[in-house]
Design an enzyme around this catalytic site. Sequence first.
Site, PDB file in Angstrom:
ATOM      1  N   SER A  92      13.059  11.451  15.111  1.00 44.93           N
ATOM      2  CA  SER A  92      12.138  11.104  14.030  1.00 44.93           C
ATOM      3  C   SER A  92      12.696  11.398  12.653  1.00 44.93           C
ATOM      4  O   SER A  92      12.071  11.075  11.656  1.00 44.93           O
ATOM      5  CB  SER A  92      10.804  11.851  14.206  1.00 44.93           C
ATOM      6  OG  SER A  92      11.024  13.240  14.224  1.00 44.93           O
ATOM      7  N   THR A 194       8.240  13.981  10.699  1.00 47.01           N
ATOM      8  CA  THR A 194       8.835  14.143   9.381  1.00 47.01           C
ATOM      9  C   THR A 194       9.147  15.618   9.229  1.00 47.01           C
ATOM     10  O   THR A 194       8.412  16.451   9.745  1.00 47.01           O
ATOM     11  CB  THR A 194       7.821  13.766   8.265  1.00 47.01           C
ATOM     12  OG1 THR A 194       7.436  12.403   8.399  1.00 47.01           O
ATOM     13  CG2 THR A 194       8.403  13.983   6.880  1.00 47.01           C
ATOM     14  N   THR A 212      12.683  11.510   6.715  1.00 53.54           N
ATOM     15  CA  THR A 212      12.081  10.928   7.913  1.00 53.54           C
ATOM     16  C   THR A 212      12.742   9.603   8.280  1.00 53.54           C
ATOM     17  O   THR A 212      13.370   8.955   7.435  1.00 53.54           O
ATOM     18  CB  THR A 212      10.573  10.669   7.678  1.00 53.54           C
ATOM     19  OG1 THR A 212       9.960  10.208   8.870  1.00 53.54           O
ATOM     20  CG2 THR A 212      10.357   9.637   6.590  1.00 53.54           C
ATOM     21  N   ARG A 222       9.165  -1.420   6.138  1.00 48.49           N
ATOM     22  CA  ARG A 222       8.019  -0.526   5.918  1.00 48.49           C
ATOM     23  C   ARG A 222       8.492   0.805   5.346  1.00 48.49           C
ATOM     24  O   ARG A 222       9.473   1.376   5.779  1.00 48.49           O
ATOM     25  CB  ARG A 222       7.273  -0.298   7.227  1.00 48.49           C
ATOM     26  CG  ARG A 222       6.061   0.649   7.096  1.00 48.49           C
ATOM     27  CD  ARG A 222       6.382   2.086   7.442  1.00 48.49           C
ATOM     28  NE  ARG A 222       5.211   2.950   7.430  1.00 48.49           N
ATOM     29  CZ  ARG A 222       5.248   4.276   7.537  1.00 48.49           C
ATOM     30  NH1 ARG A 222       6.420   4.882   7.672  1.00 48.49           N
ATOM     31  NH2 ARG A 222       4.143   5.003   7.517  1.00 48.49           N
ATOM     32  N   VAL A 223       7.760   1.303   4.358  1.00 51.61           N
ATOM     33  CA  VAL A 223       8.010   2.616   3.775  1.00 51.61           C
ATOM     34  C   VAL A 223       6.699   3.379   3.758  1.00 51.61           C
ATOM     35  O   VAL A 223       5.658   2.839   3.369  1.00 51.61           O
ATOM     36  CB  VAL A 223       8.566   2.505   2.335  1.00 51.61           C
ATOM     37  CG1 VAL A 223       8.690   3.884   1.689  1.00 51.61           C
ATOM     38  CG2 VAL A 223       9.909   1.797   2.345  1.00 51.61           C
ATOM     39  N   ASP A 225       4.843   7.487   3.116  1.00 48.77           N
ATOM     40  CA  ASP A 225       4.623   8.389   1.988  1.00 48.77           C
ATOM     41  C   ASP A 225       5.811   9.294   1.688  1.00 48.77           C
ATOM     42  O   ASP A 225       5.952   9.785   0.572  1.00 48.77           O
ATOM     43  CB  ASP A 225       3.414   9.276   2.267  1.00 48.77           C
ATOM     44  CG  ASP A 225       3.680  10.223   3.445  1.00 48.77           C
ATOM     45  OD1 ASP A 225       3.940   9.718   4.543  1.00 48.77           O
ATOM     46  OD2 ASP A 225       3.637  11.444   3.259  1.00 48.77           O
ATOM     47  N   THR A 245       2.762  15.203   6.215  1.00 45.20           N
ATOM     48  CA  THR A 245       3.322  14.622   7.424  1.00 45.20           C
ATOM     49  C   THR A 245       2.227  13.812   8.101  1.00 45.20           C
ATOM     50  O   THR A 245       1.038  14.017   7.850  1.00 45.20           O
ATOM     51  CB  THR A 245       3.856  15.719   8.368  1.00 45.20           C
ATOM     52  OG1 THR A 245       4.514  15.100   9.488  1.00 45.20           O
ATOM     53  CG2 THR A 245       2.754  16.606   8.879  1.00 45.20           C
ATOM     54  N   GLY A 246       2.610  12.886   8.939  1.00 48.00           N
ATOM     55  CA  GLY A 246       1.604  12.064   9.620  1.00 48.00           C
ATOM     56  C   GLY A 246       1.647  10.617   9.161  1.00 48.00           C
ATOM     57  O   GLY A 246       2.682  10.122   8.708  1.00 48.00           O
TER      58      GLY A 246
END
Length: 337
Positions: A92, A194, A212, A222-223, A225, A245-246
């Site tokens: 990850s 992350t 991450t 895709r990006v 946060d 994170t998440g």
Amino acid sequence: MKQINFIQKKATIVVGLLALVLLIACKLEEKSPEKKETVKTSTSAVRPLVIATWNTPLAVETAAKVLEKGGSALDAVEAGCRIEEANEKGQSVGKGGLPDRDGNVTLDACIMDDKGNYGAVLCVKNIKHVISVARKVMEETPHVMLAGEGAEQFAISQGFERENLLTEPSKKAWEKWKEKSEYKPIINIENHDTIGMLAIDKEGNISGACTTSGLAYKMAGRVGDSPIIGGGLFVDNEVGAAVATGLGEEVLKTVGSFLIVELMRQGKSPQEACEEAIARIVNKPNSDFKNFQVGYIAVNKQGETGAYSIHEWFSYNLYKNGENKNIKSDFILNRKE
């Protein structure tokens, strides 16, 4: 004589009016909002300190060693994040990260120092240590963010080497995913998605970093946060710092890390600020929060820390007073019926 009395009366009236003006001014000042004072470092402030998302003991230990030797918080968070970027088993962060739906591993990272400087890279292929590239963007360019091929080319110009980031285990996982090609965020239980890290050095200065490979099997380009200032990371050396994170889309919608720092500026503790930021996500109309995870960690200038998430299973590593511990975070669903 009459003229003298008139002058005396006039002087008395003027003095009285001045006194009245001063009294009104004092009353208005009393009623006006008091200036919010930032959290100040005291002799009891905890330093050095490192806090990072998920169970990342080696990364935190690495950062702590930098601090104990007198290194800066900026050097510490970079060194700590590089450990996870080189950890191929994580799948990850960095090399070995799970790819997008086209089979490409793309990395995002950002770093922020105690002076408010910030650097980030987005959608970078073939470069493992993107946290270091982000620092180079911050220190060696007039920009704060580079993306895609431009970021990769800049990394090469700075001496970074290209390498294949898709490891065999990650490739096999992607090929298995392609059998059904179903995409939906999976609430993270055991593995982290992350690494976000915050540190306070011996001088009391704060820096932060976040790196991450993003959501597994995301759409190309895709990006989330993680590389976005105020979303995945925010540092204010007068107040404190926060990292997320998440599910990045949900963090960005509430500018979560910036929100937490501003709440601390207003007097909330790091824990209270993290809880409020999670509540902002959960309490939004039609929030689908039961189907995704978001977690925050934060630290203030005095070395007080906080952590909170939506679901169970989020944890963080904390180096404080010479000890490096993994701690399970409290979560909002633990308080809801």
